[in-house]
Design a protein around this motif. Sequence first.
Motif, PDB file in Angstrom:
ATOM      1  N   CYS B  19       0.844  -1.194   0.000  1.00 33.95           N
ATOM      2  CA  CYS B  19       0.000   0.000   0.000  1.00 33.95           C
ATOM      3  C   CYS B  19       0.884   1.250   0.000  1.00 33.95           C
ATOM      4  O   CYS B  19       2.020   1.213   0.481  1.00 33.95           O
ATOM      5  N   GLY B 126      -1.373  -7.188   8.926  1.00 38.00           N
ATOM      6  CA  GLY B 126      -1.675  -6.403   7.737  1.00 38.00           C
ATOM      7  C   GLY B 126      -2.497  -7.187   6.733  1.00 38.00           C
ATOM      8  O   GLY B 126      -3.603  -6.802   6.353  1.00 38.00           O
ATOM      9  N   ASN B 216      -4.259  -0.352   7.678  1.00 34.39           N
ATOM     10  CA  ASN B 216      -5.033  -0.938   8.765  1.00 34.39           C
ATOM     11  C   ASN B 216      -5.005  -0.112  10.048  1.00 34.39           C
ATOM     12  O   ASN B 216      -5.788  -0.364  10.956  1.00 34.39           O
TER      13      ASN B 216
HETATM   14  S1  SF4 Z   1      -1.848  -3.839   4.677  1.00 33.16           S
HETATM   15 FE1  SF4 Z   1      -0.409  -2.702   5.932  1.00 33.16          FE
HETATM   16  S2  SF4 Z   1       1.450  -3.973   6.045  1.00 33.16           S
HETATM   17 FE2  SF4 Z   1       0.188  -4.719   4.337  1.00 33.16          FE
HETATM   18  S3  SF4 Z   1       0.956  -3.657   2.527  1.00 33.16           S
HETATM   19 FE3  SF4 Z   1      -0.773  -2.470   3.299  1.00 33.16          FE
HETATM   20  S4  SF4 Z   1       0.145  -0.969   4.660  1.00 33.16           S
HETATM   21 FE4  SF4 Z   1       1.679  -2.555   4.314  1.00 33.16          FE
END
Ligand code: SF4
Lengths: 354, 248
Positions: B19, B126, B216
């Motif tokens: 992300c 995550g 998250n």
């Molecule tokens: S969910 Fe959280 S840990 Fe996973 S890629 Fe997205 S930001 Fe990074």
Amino acid sequence: MGEKLLMKGNEVIAEAAIRAGCRYYFGYPITPQTEIMHYIAKKFPSIGGTFIQAESEVAAINMVYGAAAAGARVMTSSSSPGISLKQEGLSYIAGAELPAVIVNIVRCGPGLGGILPSQGDYFQAVKGGGHGDYKMVVLAPSSIQELYELTVEAFNIADRYRIAVMIMGDGTLGQMMETVEFRDREEIEEADKSWAVTGTRMEREHNVITSIYIDPEVLEDLNNRLQAKYRIIEQREVRVETYNCDGADIIVSAFGTVARIVKNVIRMAEKEGIRVGLIRPITLWPFPTETFRKYAEVPAAFLSVELNAGQMVEDVRLAVNGKREVYFYGRTGGMIPTQKEILDKIREIYKNSR
Amino acid sequence: MAIVFQRPHALKEKPLHYCPGCTHGIVHRLVAEVIDELGIEGITIGVSPVGCAYNNYEYFECDMVQAAHGRAPAVATGIKRVHPDKVVFTYQGDGDLAAIGTAEIIHAANRGEKITTIFINNAIYGMTSGQMAPTTLEGQVTTTTPFGRKPELHGYPVRVCEMISTLGGAVFVERVSVCDIKNINNTKRAIKKAFQVQMAGKGFSLVEVLSTCPTNWGLDPVEALQWLKDNMEPFYRLGNFKGKDLEV
Ligand code: SF4
Ligand SMILES: Cc1ncc(C[n+]2csc(CCOP(=O)(O)OP(=O)(O)O)c2C)c(N)n1
């Protein structure tokens, strides 16, 4: 043939693995197979082997996964409750197509059960156990000599197909002593391991060992490839012993040490004029379906004798495909069927079929 | 013209799937830079976790093995024992390492396996959309602690470095953060040292990296970095726990 020794089954497994070139063993203690580990702990240091007493069977099978990914001949051994813990790893080993040898000296369950002999893990071994569509080759020796030969062969089969091979015995086989004649030199098949992680040395593309494929088309391709491999193994690797089957009235199916009891019963029945044959699957997967089909029209019926509540009998029924009745006789909890019990069952089937 | 900044060789030329604002990418880059600087790409084998970084084998140029959830230290043990002359690292999240894989990390560390663990502490799961991790802070809202983590119900946040550093086989243990440039540079130094400790055959090394999961945590990337600083750093003390003065 070479050296002839009187040895315990579990020690023979360890010795055979060493002779087959296995230098990595990871395991966690559990009765009735711990002698495998003891033997290896004693022998490995002088031959440059690596033995780790892992923190659990889960860790042990994942060390196996790592060592196999790194290109080594590797083995773990355990007994039923420990084998349950290895199921996650076995599924990953199947998905990542890694060669590995797993020994299960089966004890009785469910739960912590007992430490006496059992064949209650047949389903777990041949139908999966872990998640997903996969198979392991499952070898079921019935003597110490065969245990030795199949253990060596297990490593070759594992390498040949990049598959997990399980040697499944029961406590009787693991604990009993018989003479074993070792070959002077083992046939160790050379396998291509260019897929293994060994470091790229900046000379090749990186190798990746994985079992995750998020794209459904790619994952279906993997599954199709696995299934195609399993079909080849079914064609090439079936091992079975038939005994007294031609002209038999009744055919008994039994594997492992139970088949030895059955052979004695066959002689007893013969004296009463009942001709009994034996089909002994040596590979539980791939199952010797063709052999059962060949004898499917035996005059009376089939009887599967097992140390469980009725597991291999289902595969016998599938193979016989309704052509004849397939009866079952089994004991559980570590109880072993006596010759008389089996003979009584044979008499009953014989009488009813007339 | 002198090149002052470029993609490390050990990192493939491929867009990361993380992300926006996720710090997994920063740590990947640091690991790759260290591999480049030590000139070990050809002898390095990495182990990928289960978590958002499950497929980081697609990014690293070195040989890679994907492991089951939490089992990376056991898998790395198997690899390293076969190839003692190679550099083996695991890359694991806090669910992977501190929940389901607790036994594997503790015993690999205690055996003194000559491997390096890069431990991403983002105080949350995550990949599976924001459940409580063992490292989730008291009061922190997650999808499985919608009213905040309550110690009497959910237990306390686990301090991994403090725990691991008590083990005989663990020789280098350090907690770092990627909340700003200074700390990012410090993280790289720690990762490099951890690899060097392994290469010197000293034992097990672990670098815990305080990281963000903006998605998250429900924060934008900048707020997330600030949240890390304000909330994680006070509880998870930065610094070296073991092996600071190891000669490598
Ligand atoms: S969910 Fe959280 S840990 Fe996973 S890629 Fe997205 S930001 Fe990074
Ligand atoms: C045996 C098993 N249990 C559960 C899961 C589901 N699962 C995938 S990732 C994950 C949590 C990962 O969290 P973390 O290790 O903190 O990594 P992050 O995604 O935060 O980087 C879980 C529970 C799984 N894949 N396998």
